[in-house]
Design a protein around this motif. Sequence first.
Motif, mmCIF file in Angstrom:
data_model
loop_
_atom_site.group_PDB
_atom_site.id
_atom_site.type_symbol
_atom_site.label_atom_id
_atom_site.label_comp_id
_atom_site.label_asym_id
_atom_site.label_seq_id
_atom_site.Cartn_x
_atom_site.Cartn_y
_atom_site.Cartn_z
ATOM 1 N N HIS A 1 56.716 77.616 74.001
ATOM 2 C CA HIS A 1 56.388 76.273 73.517
ATOM 3 C C HIS A 1 55.746 76.341 72.132
ATOM 4 N N GLU A 2 54.786 77.273 71.966
ATOM 5 C CA GLU A 2 54.073 77.383 70.696
ATOM 6 C C GLU A 2 55.006 77.819 69.564
ATOM 7 N N MET A 3 55.966 78.691 69.860
ATOM 8 C CA MET A 3 56.865 79.196 68.826
ATOM 9 C C MET A 3 57.958 78.197 68.478
ATOM 10 N N ASN A 4 58.213 77.258 69.386
ATOM 11 C CA ASN A 4 59.301 76.310 69.165
ATOM 12 C C ASN A 4 59.071 75.463 67.914
ATOM 13 N N THR A 5 57.841 74.998 67.715
ATOM 14 C CA THR A 5 57.552 74.133 66.563
ATOM 15 C C THR A 5 57.718 74.868 65.230
ATOM 16 N N PRO A 6 57.029 76.036 65.027
ATOM 17 C CA PRO A 6 57.209 76.704 63.718
ATOM 18 C C PRO A 6 58.642 77.165 63.477
ATOM 19 N N LEU A 7 59.335 77.611 64.523
ATOM 20 C CA LEU A 7 60.724 78.016 64.325
ATOM 21 C C LEU A 7 61.599 76.810 63.976
ATOM 22 N N GLY A 8 61.313 75.669 64.607
ATOM 23 C CA GLY A 8 62.067 74.454 64.288
ATOM 24 C C GLY A 8 61.855 74.036 62.843
ATOM 25 N N ILE A 9 60.613 74.141 62.367
ATOM 26 C CA ILE A 9 60.320 73.807 60.966
ATOM 27 C C ILE A 9 61.075 74.751 60.030
ATOM 28 N N VAL B 1 63.845 76.408 60.611
ATOM 29 C CA VAL B 1 65.284 76.106 60.644
ATOM 30 C C VAL B 1 65.578 74.856 59.824
ATOM 31 N N SER B 2 64.735 73.822 59.972
ATOM 32 C CA SER B 2 64.966 72.570 59.244
ATOM 33 C C SER B 2 64.842 72.779 57.736
ATOM 34 N N MET B 3 63.793 73.490 57.332
ATOM 35 C CA MET B 3 63.597 73.711 55.898
ATOM 36 C C MET B 3 64.700 74.590 55.315
ATOM 37 N N ALA B 4 65.107 75.621 56.058
ATOM 38 C CA ALA B 4 66.185 76.485 55.568
ATOM 39 C C ALA B 4 67.476 75.683 55.408
ATOM 40 N N SER B 5 67.733 74.776 56.354
ATOM 41 C CA SER B 5 68.928 73.930 56.268
ATOM 42 C C SER B 5 68.852 73.009 55.067
ATOM 43 N N ALA B 6 67.654 72.466 54.820
ATOM 44 C CA ALA B 6 67.475 71.571 53.677
ATOM 45 C C ALA B 6 67.703 72.316 52.364
ATOM 46 N N VAL B 7 67.155 73.548 52.294
ATOM 47 C CA VAL B 7 67.336 74.343 51.078
ATOM 48 C C VAL B 7 68.819 74.649 50.855
ATOM 49 N N GLN B 8 69.519 74.981 51.950
ATOM 50 C CA GLN B 8 70.960 75.246 51.824
ATOM 51 C C GLN B 8 71.696 74.010 51.307
ATOM 52 N N GLY B 9 71.287 72.829 51.790
ATOM 53 C CA GLY B 9 71.921 71.591 51.331
ATOM 54 C C GLY B 9 71.677 71.346 49.859
ATOM 55 N N TRP B 10 70.454 71.585 49.421
ATOM 56 C CA TRP B 10 70.135 71.400 48.011
ATOM 57 C C TRP B 10 70.935 72.364 47.126
ATOM 58 N N LEU B 11 71.024 73.609 47.585
ATOM 59 C CA LEU B 11 71.734 74.614 46.794
ATOM 60 C C LEU B 11 73.223 74.313 46.695
ATOM 61 N N ALA C 1 57.484 80.164 54.936
ATOM 62 C CA ALA C 1 56.636 81.357 54.956
ATOM 63 C C ALA C 1 55.447 81.185 55.897
ATOM 64 N N ASP C 2 54.777 80.036 55.811
ATOM 65 C CA ASP C 2 53.598 79.795 56.661
ATOM 66 C C ASP C 2 53.969 79.794 58.137
ATOM 67 N N ASN C 3 55.060 79.164 58.482
ATOM 68 C CA ASN C 3 55.431 79.067 59.887
ATOM 69 C C ASN C 3 55.984 80.377 60.434
ATOM 70 N N LEU C 4 56.663 81.152 59.583
ATOM 71 C CA LEU C 4 57.074 82.487 60.027
ATOM 72 C C LEU C 4 55.854 83.377 60.254
ATOM 73 N N GLU D 1 52.104 86.072 64.045
ATOM 74 C CA GLU D 1 50.771 86.149 64.649
ATOM 75 C C GLU D 1 50.834 85.894 66.151
ATOM 76 N N LEU D 2 51.614 84.913 66.567
ATOM 77 C CA LEU D 2 51.775 84.631 67.993
ATOM 78 C C LEU D 2 52.379 85.825 68.719
ATOM 79 N N THR D 3 53.380 86.437 68.094
ATOM 80 C CA THR D 3 54.035 87.593 68.719
ATOM 81 C C THR D 3 53.069 88.755 68.855
ATOM 82 N N GLN D 4 52.256 89.020 67.819
ATOM 83 C CA GLN D 4 51.278 90.104 67.881
ATOM 84 C C GLN D 4 50.211 89.826 68.933
ATOM 85 N N THR D 5 49.800 88.574 69.027
ATOM 86 C CA THR D 5 48.801 88.208 70.037
ATOM 87 C C THR D 5 49.359 88.397 71.441
#
Length: 397
Positions: free
Chosen positions: A172-180, A182-192, A211-214, A219-223
């Motif tokens: 559950h905790e990883m779903n949000t940062p990974l979703g962000i 994916v969304s930002m990477a998709s947006a960057v691809q669209g802009w490019l 970068a922040d969400n990765l 950190e979650l994985t290490q914890t």
Amino acid sequence: MPSSGSLLASVPLFAGLTAAEHDAIAAHGSVHEVPAGTLLIREGDRADAMFALLEGTARVSRAEQGGTDVAIATLAAGDCFGEMGLLDGEQRSATIVAATACRYFTMQHDAFWALIAPSPALLRKLLAELSAKMRDTSRRLARAELEARVRAAEADLRRQRTITQAVTGLAHEMNTPLGICVSMASAVQGWLAKAPAPTAAELREPVELIADNLARVVELTQTFHALAADHHAEAMTSTDLRAAVEEGCWLFTAQRPEQALSVTVAGEPSPWRGHRAALHRVLAELLANAAAHAYPPGGGPVELALEPDRLDGRPAYRLTVRDRGAGVAAGDLPRLTDPFFTTARGRGHKGLGLTIAYNAATGPLAGSFTVESGPDGGTTVTLVIPQRPSTSAPAPE
């Protein structure tokens, strides 16, 4: 001064004998007075005498691998030791040293047999008392072993349940940062894909979000790795527990100087065999928890105290970690070690610190973990950990 025979009446081993029998036993032995620190018996020596402590206390210890001397019991007036040496002459199973000035009665193997040879009645009484003591020791060892296994099973079950809950929470905790990401990477691809290409300023925010969400996912994985770590991979060493505690506290304060905690450690040097890395992990999480919850946003005192104790009938140490901060609401206490439970999620806390501490304390350290607190009354975490790995050892002779 009372006679040697009358002194023996206070020793449980001889309690069922008559005054005449006490005098007969006293005549075949001798009474000695020694200062603190005197060696009474040494582990590995041939057992050729029994002892009855009349005054003072004595320390019982056994040698661990690597030569570390581990205290396993304290004897007081009325206690006997070395009785089996009257019967079998085998090697001593422990070392016993006078902890204070002591007065004791001792009788040699040959004198014992000279005493009981002409007196079958006395032999029957003494053997009955020895048998009763051995049965009592066996019962205590069996009860302690059962209690240890039940406690270990309960702790293991809770750890497994905790890890299962943590896996669900981690997803559950990883779903949000990974979703962000994916969304930002998709947006960057669209802009490019469009013309003209986006400027560096336009790309800065989505790249920083990725970068922040990765970093949050890492950190979650290490914890989670620390939460579910296999303690068998860590080396078990013989060391001084107080020194290991001080080292763990120093490592935390050196790595996290911004926490501004004032940490003190009280207690005597304490020989210990266990998982040093697991102990440091527990201390790091407890100190981080105090910094985050007891004294936000500033620092404050954290007092650690180390004292002898017992766990499942065996020698142990009690380590208390006490802060003088805000305390914990009574309703939150039962949930403190649950995965992802936190009262400070708004400040970025994940709620895994005390879960990691609990799992390490009850897993690799094979101890118990309790938390006591009240609103505005500070918080005390108590660990009771065995002096050395659990063994079904017989009573010292």
